[in-house]
Structure formats: structure tokens, C-alpha cells
Design a protein around this motif. Sequence first.
Motif, PDB file in Angstrom:
ATOM      1  N   ALA A  35     -10.882  12.776  -0.679  1.00  0.00           N
ATOM      2  CA  ALA A  35     -10.298  11.390  -0.035  1.00  0.00           C
ATOM      3  C   ALA A  35     -10.654  10.368  -1.235  1.00  0.00           C
ATOM      4  O   ALA A  35     -11.474  10.324  -1.968  1.00  0.00           O
ATOM      5  CB  ALA A  35     -11.510  10.775   0.850  1.00  0.00           C
ATOM      6  N   ALA A  36      -9.629   9.861  -1.590  1.00  0.00           N
ATOM      7  CA  ALA A  36      -9.346   8.742  -2.484  1.00  0.00           C
ATOM      8  C   ALA A  36      -8.792   7.628  -2.176  1.00  0.00           C
ATOM      9  O   ALA A  36      -7.579   7.222  -2.190  1.00  0.00           O
ATOM     10  CB  ALA A  36      -8.712   9.206  -3.676  1.00  0.00           C
ATOM     11  N   THR A  37      -9.658   6.688  -1.519  1.00  0.00           N
ATOM     12  CA  THR A  37      -8.984   5.474  -0.831  1.00  0.00           C
ATOM     13  C   THR A  37      -9.330   4.132  -1.695  1.00  0.00           C
ATOM     14  O   THR A  37      -8.675   3.090  -1.540  1.00  0.00           O
ATOM     15  CB  THR A  37      -9.609   4.935   0.224  1.00  0.00           C
ATOM     16  OG1 THR A  37     -10.942   4.822   0.298  1.00  0.00           O
ATOM     17  CG2 THR A  37      -9.221   6.276   1.239  1.00  0.00           C
TER      18      THR A  37
ATOM     19  N   GLN B 120      -3.715   3.953  -1.984  1.00  0.00           N
ATOM     20  CA  GLN B 120      -3.507   3.065  -3.271  1.00  0.00           C
ATOM     21  C   GLN B 120      -2.822   1.807  -2.887  1.00  0.00           C
ATOM     22  O   GLN B 120      -2.167   1.863  -1.795  1.00  0.00           O
ATOM     23  CB  GLN B 120      -2.525   3.403  -4.198  1.00  0.00           C
ATOM     24  CG  GLN B 120      -3.309   4.671  -4.999  1.00  0.00           C
ATOM     25  CD  GLN B 120      -2.188   5.099  -5.946  1.00  0.00           C
ATOM     26  OE1 GLN B 120      -1.073   4.855  -6.316  1.00  0.00           O
ATOM     27  NE2 GLN B 120      -2.533   6.168  -6.719  1.00  0.00           N
ATOM     28  N   GLY B 121      -3.637   0.502  -3.294  1.00  0.00           N
ATOM     29  CA  GLY B 121      -3.029  -0.652  -2.855  1.00  0.00           C
ATOM     30  C   GLY B 121      -3.824  -1.877  -3.016  1.00  0.00           C
ATOM     31  O   GLY B 121      -4.906  -1.932  -3.563  1.00  0.00           O
ATOM     32  N   ASP B 122      -3.481  -2.784  -2.166  1.00  0.00           N
ATOM     33  CA  ASP B 122      -4.119  -4.134  -2.331  1.00  0.00           C
ATOM     34  C   ASP B 122      -5.348  -3.889  -1.533  1.00  0.00           C
ATOM     35  O   ASP B 122      -5.523  -3.845  -0.239  1.00  0.00           O
ATOM     36  CB  ASP B 122      -3.191  -5.385  -1.627  1.00  0.00           C
ATOM     37  CG  ASP B 122      -3.842  -6.711  -1.978  1.00  0.00           C
ATOM     38  OD1 ASP B 122      -4.978  -6.650  -2.374  1.00  0.00           O
ATOM     39  OD2 ASP B 122      -3.305  -7.497  -1.094  1.00  0.00           O
TER      40      ASP B 122
ATOM     41  N   THR C  55       0.814  -1.161  -0.046  1.00  0.00           N
ATOM     42  CA  THR C  55       0.006  -0.026   0.037  1.00  0.00           C
ATOM     43  C   THR C  55       0.778   1.189   0.030  1.00  0.00           C
ATOM     44  O   THR C  55       2.044   1.293   0.644  1.00  0.00           O
ATOM     45  CB  THR C  55      -0.816   0.070   1.295  1.00  0.00           C
ATOM     46  OG1 THR C  55      -0.307   0.095   2.294  1.00  0.00           O
ATOM     47  CG2 THR C  55      -1.952  -1.041   1.487  1.00  0.00           C
ATOM     48  N   SER C  56       0.198   2.398  -0.389  1.00  0.00           N
ATOM     49  CA  SER C  56       0.860   3.631  -0.252  1.00  0.00           C
ATOM     50  C   SER C  56      -0.302   4.545   0.105  1.00  0.00           C
ATOM     51  O   SER C  56      -1.500   4.633  -0.478  1.00  0.00           O
ATOM     52  CB  SER C  56       1.357   4.090  -1.691  1.00  0.00           C
ATOM     53  OG  SER C  56       1.592   5.523  -1.707  1.00  0.00           O
ATOM     54  N   VAL C  57      -0.129   5.222   1.181  1.00  0.00           N
ATOM     55  CA  VAL C  57      -1.096   6.194   1.952  1.00  0.00           C
ATOM     56  C   VAL C  57      -0.411   7.483   1.986  1.00  0.00           C
ATOM     57  O   VAL C  57       0.525   7.492   2.819  1.00  0.00           O
ATOM     58  CB  VAL C  57      -1.520   5.485   3.433  1.00  0.00           C
ATOM     59  CG1 VAL C  57      -2.676   6.544   3.858  1.00  0.00           C
ATOM     60  CG2 VAL C  57      -2.214   4.307   3.118  1.00  0.00           C
ATOM     61  N   ALA C  58      -1.356   8.486   1.741  1.00  0.00           N
ATOM     62  CA  ALA C  58      -0.596   9.872   2.043  1.00  0.00           C
ATOM     63  C   ALA C  58      -1.871  10.865   2.526  1.00  0.00           C
ATOM     64  O   ALA C  58      -3.116  10.652   2.214  1.00  0.00           O
ATOM     65  CB  ALA C  58      -0.344  10.694   0.593  1.00  0.00           C
TER      66      ALA C  58
END
Length: 64
Positions: free
Chosen positions: A31-33, A58-60, A14-17
Amino acid sequence: MTRPAGRRRTTKETSVAVAIDLDGPEGNVHAATGLPFFDHMLDQLGRHGGFDLTVEAQGDLHVD
């Protein structure tokens, strides 16, 4: 005076900001999850809490 903060975390999956401004004047939220209900709840949190919030993830999303 504003009180902004931000963090970014990246792993293999994952990548979270996240960025927040507690003194954001209008409660602007982006919010874009990839999870519509979670995006909605983040939107409500920032809008009714009166702070600016940006969350991009973004991610799994598949759960084994």
C-alpha cells in the motif's frame, strides 16, 4: 483457481491503481497512498483477511 481483479482510475488530481487476489496465499499487501495510517489499515485488511492486495495512489493530498 484464483480470483484476481484490478482497476485503475486517473483524473486531473489523482491516479489510483488497485489489484486484489482473493485467493492470495499469504496475505501480501503493498500500500502506497501517501497517507501512513491508511496504508497501515490496508495492510491489516489484506493480512488478516488472507488476500493479496496492492494499492498505489498518487495525487493531491492537500485539502482546501
